[in-house]
Write a protein that holds these residues in place. Structure first.
Motif, PDB file in Angstrom:
ATOM      1  N   VAL A  29      35.943  38.498  39.295  1.00 23.52           N
ATOM      2  CA  VAL A  29      36.545  37.180  39.084  1.00 23.52           C
ATOM      3  C   VAL A  29      37.974  37.293  39.589  1.00 23.52           C
ATOM      4  O   VAL A  29      38.764  38.081  39.055  1.00 23.52           O
ATOM      5  N   LEU A  30      38.315  36.531  40.616  1.00 24.04           N
ATOM      6  CA  LEU A  30      39.611  36.742  41.271  1.00 24.04           C
ATOM      7  C   LEU A  30      40.180  35.437  41.823  1.00 24.04           C
ATOM      8  O   LEU A  30      39.460  34.442  41.970  1.00 24.04           O
ATOM      9  N   PRO A  31      41.473  35.427  42.113  1.00 26.36           N
ATOM     10  CA  PRO A  31      42.114  34.225  42.655  1.00 26.36           C
ATOM     11  C   PRO A  31      41.545  33.879  44.032  1.00 26.36           C
ATOM     12  O   PRO A  31      41.098  34.763  44.765  1.00 26.36           O
ATOM     13  N   LEU A  56      33.472  35.349  41.829  1.00 33.65           N
ATOM     14  CA  LEU A  56      33.828  34.031  41.312  1.00 33.65           C
ATOM     15  C   LEU A  56      35.300  33.834  41.629  1.00 33.65           C
ATOM     16  O   LEU A  56      36.156  34.547  41.096  1.00 33.65           O
ATOM     17  N   GLU A  57      35.602  32.897  42.521  1.00 32.27           N
ATOM     18  CA  GLU A  57      36.985  32.617  42.906  1.00 32.27           C
ATOM     19  C   GLU A  57      37.462  31.383  42.155  1.00 32.27           C
ATOM     20  O   GLU A  57      36.919  30.286  42.323  1.00 32.27           O
ATOM     21  N   THR A  58      38.478  31.555  41.332  1.00 27.49           N
ATOM     22  CA  THR A  58      38.985  30.438  40.541  1.00 27.49           C
ATOM     23  C   THR A  58      40.373  30.760  40.001  1.00 27.49           C
ATOM     24  O   THR A  58      40.722  31.934  39.826  1.00 27.49           O
ATOM     25  N   LEU A  59      41.148  29.721  39.729  1.00 26.05           N
ATOM     26  CA  LEU A  59      42.427  29.857  39.034  1.00 26.05           C
ATOM     27  C   LEU A  59      42.307  29.398  37.584  1.00 26.05           C
ATOM     28  O   LEU A  59      43.287  29.414  36.841  1.00 26.05           O
ATOM     29  N   SER A  60      41.095  28.989  37.186  1.00 28.00           N
ATOM     30  CA  SER A  60      40.870  28.499  35.826  1.00 28.00           C
ATOM     31  C   SER A  60      40.807  29.669  34.853  1.00 28.00           C
ATOM     32  O   SER A  60      39.900  30.516  34.935  1.00 28.00           O
ATOM     33  N   LEU A  61      41.724  29.715  33.909  1.00 25.61           N
ATOM     34  CA  LEU A  61      41.735  30.799  32.932  1.00 25.61           C
ATOM     35  C   LEU A  61      40.582  30.694  31.925  1.00 25.61           C
ATOM     36  O   LEU A  61      39.940  31.704  31.624  1.00 25.61           O
ATOM     37  N   LEU A  98      37.579  29.370  32.341  1.00 33.73           N
ATOM     38  CA  LEU A  98      36.349  29.740  33.034  1.00 33.73           C
ATOM     39  C   LEU A  98      36.296  31.248  33.260  1.00 33.73           C
ATOM     40  O   LEU A  98      35.266  31.895  33.023  1.00 33.73           O
ATOM     41  N   SER A  99      37.393  31.829  33.704  1.00 35.81           N
ATOM     42  CA  SER A  99      37.441  33.268  33.969  1.00 35.81           C
ATOM     43  C   SER A  99      37.168  34.074  32.703  1.00 35.81           C
ATOM     44  O   SER A  99      36.394  35.039  32.711  1.00 35.81           O
ATOM     45  N   THR A 140      33.843  36.380  32.058  1.00 35.27           N
ATOM     46  CA  THR A 140      34.040  37.813  31.864  1.00 35.27           C
ATOM     47  C   THR A 140      33.465  38.283  30.532  1.00 35.27           C
ATOM     48  O   THR A 140      32.874  39.360  30.437  1.00 35.27           O
ATOM     49  N   ALA A 141      33.625  37.465  29.502  1.00 37.85           N
ATOM     50  CA  ALA A 141      33.173  37.846  28.162  1.00 37.85           C
ATOM     51  C   ALA A 141      31.661  37.956  28.068  1.00 37.85           C
ATOM     52  O   ALA A 141      31.144  38.631  27.167  1.00 37.85           O
ATOM     53  N   HIS A 142      30.936  37.295  28.974  1.00 40.13           N
ATOM     54  CA  HIS A 142      29.476  37.271  28.891  1.00 40.13           C
ATOM     55  C   HIS A 142      28.808  37.818  30.155  1.00 40.13           C
ATOM     56  O   HIS A 142      27.693  37.426  30.498  1.00 40.13           O
ATOM     57  N   SER A 143      29.480  38.704  30.846  1.00 40.87           N
ATOM     58  CA  SER A 143      28.916  39.269  32.079  1.00 40.87           C
ATOM     59  C   SER A 143      29.460  40.678  32.298  1.00 40.87           C
ATOM     60  O   SER A 143      30.228  41.193  31.484  1.00 40.87           O
ATOM     61  N   GLU A 144      29.083  41.256  33.403  1.00 38.05           N
ATOM     62  CA  GLU A 144      29.568  42.595  33.782  1.00 38.05           C
ATOM     63  C   GLU A 144      30.762  42.492  34.733  1.00 38.05           C
ATOM     64  O   GLU A 144      31.127  43.471  35.384  1.00 38.05           O
ATOM     65  N   ALA A 145      31.364  41.314  34.821  1.00 38.52           N
ATOM     66  CA  ALA A 145      32.410  41.062  35.816  1.00 38.52           C
ATOM     67  C   ALA A 145      33.701  41.812  35.512  1.00 38.52           C
ATOM     68  O   ALA A 145      34.035  42.101  34.360  1.00 38.52           O
ATOM     69  N   ILE A 146      34.435  42.086  36.588  1.00 38.24           N
ATOM     70  CA  ILE A 146      35.803  42.608  36.519  1.00 38.24           C
ATOM     71  C   ILE A 146      36.734  41.446  36.841  1.00 38.24           C
ATOM     72  O   ILE A 146      36.624  40.822  37.892  1.00 38.24           O
ATOM     73  N   TRP A 147      37.649  41.152  35.921  1.00 43.05           N
ATOM     74  CA  TRP A 147      38.530  39.990  36.079  1.00 43.05           C
ATOM     75  C   TRP A 147      39.932  40.448  36.465  1.00 43.05           C
ATOM     76  O   TRP A 147      40.527  41.293  35.812  1.00 43.05           O
TER      77      TRP A 147
END
Length: 309
Positions: free
Chosen positions: A199-201, A227-232, A234-235, A239-246
């Motif tokens: 999850v990145l800008p 996941l490209e977003t500036l929404s905090l 959403l990020s 992140t809380a429900h996936s294996e993503a690195i934010w």
């Protein structure tokens, strides 16, 4: 002395075309016909004796003469609007500021500053907050459409002739949910970061530049799952429900880290971080309300937790 042939409608049309990069969209926004818009801009160019716009594959772009006019016309129109507003505010006692906010200050600095400012301001104090990338917000500040921009932006090329004041440093962190496979791994090999979603800008933002530099330093390539977003919000939820690195601003995750809901990876994205501050249009005289709000921002920033400065 201003040429008598130049009317307010000429400058309003010029600013809208510069904003929209399109005669058609500018005409629609100002509720006039496209031929009418073209005629208005042509009249202004004939009066000034120069071309203000040139056509490009993406629409229209300002010429050098157009850029010069933009630096002066935007603040001038904004000053006129402020004068009209001030007359009205004298009767109703209301104060409004227009603030551009980067995602790096949406979690703590800006909300706390607004709360304190509204508690201390005389009369009804309102703030209109506009979010978005630094390039978008700084261009609006330059045109006089915003009173100030707040956030991490020292890397932004668009600052140029604007006045930036440093408040504190803020790092970007690599964070994951508690229980993530990489949480607590020390030492953490950079190539392992390629195994998980990110999850990145978005591209073309100053924050993304730091991510790109990190990848170059560690010779890694980001995975396609992004996941490209500036929404905090959403990020954080993703992140809380996936294996993503934010890739998260430190301010946005400080509470979640303290509570153990998120974990910072042992491989730092950056050491010191970037400069968070406020940016003003130096060609505009700040109102008393704006000066007071800037002072509130400085006061709140002085309370940044130890280790963040």
């Amino acid at each position: 002395m201003l040429n008598a042939r130049i009317k307010l409608r000429h400058l309003q049309a010029f600013l809208e075309v510069a904003r929209q990069h399109s005669f058609a969209r500018a005409a629609e926004h100002l509720a006039i016909t496209q031929p009418g818009m073209s005629k208005t801009i042509r009249e202004l160019e004939e009066t000034l004796g120069t071309v203000l716009f040139e056509r490009t594959p993406r629409g229209v772009a300002l010429t050098q003469a157009g850029l010069t006019l933009l630096r002066h016309a935007g603040p001038a129109i904004r000053a006129l609007e402020e004068g009209v507003s001030a007359v009205g505010e004298a009767h109703v006692g209301s104060v409004w500021l227009r603030v551009g906010a980067l995602s790096t200050v949406e979690s703590w600095l800006l909300p706390e500053a607004i709360r304190r400012w509204q508690c201390s301001a005389q009369g009804e104090a309102g703030i209109n907050v506009v979010g978005g990338p630094s390039a978008f917000l700084l261009s609006r500040l330059r045109r006089g459409e915003l009173d100030l921009v707040v956030g991490r932006m020292t890397e932004a090329r668009e600052i140029r002739d604007l006045a930036f004041e440093h408040l504190y440093y803020q790092r970007l962190l690599l964070v994951v949910r508690d229980g993530h496979p990489l949480a607590g791994v020390v030492p953490l090999a950079a190539e392992r970061l390629q195994e998980f979603p990110w999850v990145l800008p978005p591209p073309q933002t100053t924050l993304r530049q730091q991510v790109d530099s990190f990848c170059v330093r560690h010779a890694i390539t980001l995975p396609a799952r992004q996941l490209e977003t500036l929404s905090l919000p959403l990020s954080q939820q993703f992140t809380a429900h996936s294996e993503a690195i934010w890739v998260a601003p430190e301010e946005a995750v400080r509470e979640a880290l303290a509570e153990g809901r998120l974990r910072e990876l042992s491989l730092p994205l950056e050491r010191q971080g970037g400069s968070v501050g406020l940016c003003l249009n130096a060609t505009l005289q700040p109102s008393l309300a704006l000066a007071a709000f800037c002072e509130t921002l400085r006061e709140v920033a002085s309370g940044v937790p130890e280790g963040v400065h």
